[in-house]
Scaffold this motif. Structure first.
Motif, PDB file in Angstrom:
ATOM      1  N   ALA A 134       0.825  -1.201   0.000  1.00 11.00           N
ATOM      2  CA  ALA A 134       0.000   0.000   0.000  1.00 11.00           C
ATOM      3  C   ALA A 134       0.863   1.257   0.000  1.00 11.00           C
ATOM      4  O   ALA A 134       0.557   2.244  -0.684  1.00 11.00           O
ATOM      5  N   ALA A 135       1.965   1.218   0.743  1.00  6.54           N
ATOM      6  CA  ALA A 135       2.869   2.369   0.767  1.00  6.54           C
ATOM      7  C   ALA A 135       3.489   2.596  -0.610  1.00  6.54           C
ATOM      8  O   ALA A 135       3.624   3.733  -1.073  1.00  6.54           O
ATOM      9  N   MET A 136       3.864   1.514  -1.295  1.00  4.44           N
ATOM     10  CA  MET A 136       4.451   1.631  -2.624  1.00  4.44           C
ATOM     11  C   MET A 136       3.485   2.307  -3.592  1.00  4.44           C
ATOM     12  O   MET A 136       3.883   3.144  -4.415  1.00  4.44           O
ATOM     13  N   ILE A 137       2.210   1.970  -3.478  1.00  7.69           N
ATOM     14  CA  ILE A 137       1.202   2.517  -4.385  1.00  7.69           C
ATOM     15  C   ILE A 137       0.799   3.936  -3.987  1.00  7.69           C
ATOM     16  O   ILE A 137       0.696   4.836  -4.833  1.00  7.69           O
ATOM     17  N   GLU A 138       0.557   4.142  -2.706  1.00 10.82           N
ATOM     18  CA  GLU A 138      -0.116   5.362  -2.255  1.00 10.82           C
ATOM     19  C   GLU A 138       0.811   6.499  -1.852  1.00 10.82           C
ATOM     20  O   GLU A 138       0.408   7.670  -1.917  1.00 10.82           O
ATOM     21  N   GLU A 139       2.025   6.189  -1.409  1.00  8.98           N
ATOM     22  CA  GLU A 139       2.924   7.248  -0.949  1.00  8.98           C
ATOM     23  C   GLU A 139       3.625   7.878  -2.140  1.00  8.98           C
ATOM     24  O   GLU A 139       4.729   7.495  -2.523  1.00  8.98           O
ATOM     25  N   THR A 140       2.980   8.868  -2.716  1.00  8.34           N
ATOM     26  CA  THR A 140       3.526   9.566  -3.863  1.00  8.34           C
ATOM     27  C   THR A 140       3.288  11.063  -3.702  1.00  8.34           C
ATOM     28  O   THR A 140       2.133  11.487  -3.517  1.00  8.34           O
ATOM     29  N   PRO A 141       4.332  11.865  -3.784  1.00  6.35           N
ATOM     30  CA  PRO A 141       4.166  13.314  -3.676  1.00  6.35           C
ATOM     31  C   PRO A 141       3.987  13.982  -5.036  1.00  6.35           C
ATOM     32  O   PRO A 141       4.027  15.204  -5.135  1.00  6.35           O
ATOM     33  N   VAL A 142       3.816  13.191  -6.089  1.00  2.00           N
ATOM     34  CA  VAL A 142       3.703  13.730  -7.444  1.00  2.00           C
ATOM     35  C   VAL A 142       2.415  13.208  -8.093  1.00  2.00           C
ATOM     36  O   VAL A 142       1.690  12.407  -7.514  1.00  2.00           O
ATOM     37  N   ARG A 143       2.163  13.651  -9.318  1.00  2.00           N
ATOM     38  CA  ARG A 143       0.965  13.188 -10.038  1.00  2.00           C
ATOM     39  C   ARG A 143       1.164  11.742 -10.478  1.00  2.00           C
ATOM     40  O   ARG A 143       2.011  11.448 -11.321  1.00  2.00           O
ATOM     41  N   SER A 144       0.400  10.850  -9.899  1.00  3.05           N
ATOM     42  CA  SER A 144       0.502   9.418 -10.198  1.00  3.05           C
ATOM     43  C   SER A 144      -0.880   8.843 -10.451  1.00  3.05           C
ATOM     44  O   SER A 144      -1.884   9.368  -9.961  1.00  3.05           O
ATOM     45  N   ARG A 145      -0.917   7.758 -11.201  1.00  4.52           N
ATOM     46  CA  ARG A 145      -2.149   7.045 -11.461  1.00  4.52           C
ATOM     47  C   ARG A 145      -1.889   5.543 -11.340  1.00  4.52           C
ATOM     48  O   ARG A 145      -0.780   5.071 -11.611  1.00  4.52           O
ATOM     49  N   VAL A 146      -2.918   4.808 -10.942  1.00  5.30           N
ATOM     50  CA  VAL A 146      -2.890   3.359 -11.020  1.00  5.30           C
ATOM     51  C   VAL A 146      -3.692   2.969 -12.257  1.00  5.30           C
ATOM     52  O   VAL A 146      -4.881   3.296 -12.356  1.00  5.30           O
TER      53      VAL A 146
END
Length: 278
Positions: A134-146
């Motif tokens: 979950a941290a790998m997916i959700e901890e993002t300080p930039v524009r990200s998408r799944v």
């Protein structure tokens, strides 16, 4: 009067550990934190210089006796799929793409575990639990998408099972495929190739010139597939260049190809983080 000056990113080097790509070699990484109001600008700038994002960290290999890990990207405007890649698209024509905010789910993690157990059981992520995932997916300080790819439901069913997932950053000049995984049973359908081809289409539709694939490593079976894509560039000698013949880069495993860490850091171009005034 006290003046606050913008702080330049601080760079650090990890301790040596066994290389996951080439036997009998050690790896270490140069890294910096990705945080605050300048996170997106720094991610954009350093991605153009061979860095990759992992959660709130930007890193680049800085090994003591090897420079084999070369950041790779596809020039979208010049890309042409090969015959086998077109076949991969056709074999995966049943997949439906859906992009959403970076949020981890149990279904994603279940697929992630099957993927690791099948292809990377001895890798660095083999022991990752659901909280770390979950941290790998959700901890993002930039524009990200799944970006999720779902398959046709079973006969009589309504649920479309996950076939592949890609965590993707949106840069100012392209899409960065941070990490992807897929259903091992679809390996023969080349679903991993399909995900890359689909990202090229997403970038084309968005008017973005590049798709960043991560590192291509000469001599590594795990990473060699990236050289199969046309219009591929690699970041080498502080600039992007056409990959040319893959065998021409075998010399990057020679110790004399490595610049000292201080020199590597000095050559990094940092974005201007000073505030602008009207």
């Amino acid at each position: 009067m006290r003046h606050t000056l913008p702080l330049a990113p601080q760079f650090y080097v990890t301790a040596p550990q066994p290389c996951p790509y080439l036997p009998r070699r050690m790896e270490r990484k140069l890294f910096t934190a990705l945080q605050g109001d300048t996170a997106e600008t720094l991610n954009d700038s350093l991605s153009k210089q061979g860095f990759r994002r992992s959660q709130n960290v930007l890193y680049r290999p800085a090994c003591a006796d090897c420079t084999a890990c070369l950041s790779a990207r596809i020039r979208v405007a010049d890309f042409q799929p090969t015959r086998s890649q077109r076949k991969a698209q056709n074999r995966n024509a049943d997949l439906k793409r859906q992009a959403s905010s970076p949020w981890a789910t149990e279904e994603q993690y279940t697929l992630f575990r099957r993927y690791l157990d099948s292809r990377h059981a001895d890798g660095g992520m083999a022991d990752m639990d659901i909280f770390e995932f979950a941290a790998m997916i959700e901890e993002t300080p930039v524009r990200s998408r799944v970006v999720e790819y779902t398959a046709e439901p079973a006969i009589g069913g309504r649920h479309r099972p996950l076939a592949a997932v890609c965590l993707t950053d949106i840069l100012d000049d392209g899409l960065s495929m941070v990490y992807s995984f897929y259903e091992p049973e679809r390996t023969k359908r080349s679903v991993g190739t399909h995900v890359i081809l689909d990202h090229v289409e997403i970038a084309r539709e968005a008017g973005l010139p590049y798709v960043y694939l991560g590192y291509w490593v000469p001599g590594s079976p795990k990473m060699g597939y990236k050289s199969n894509f046309s219009a591929l560039e690699i970041y080498k000698n502080d600039c992007w260049q056409d990959i040319g013949s893959p065998t021409a880069h075998d010399g990057e495993t020679h110790p004399l190809s490595v610049a000292p860490i201080a020199e590597q850091v000095a050559r990094i171009n940092l974005p201007d983080s000073r505030p602008t005034h009207d």
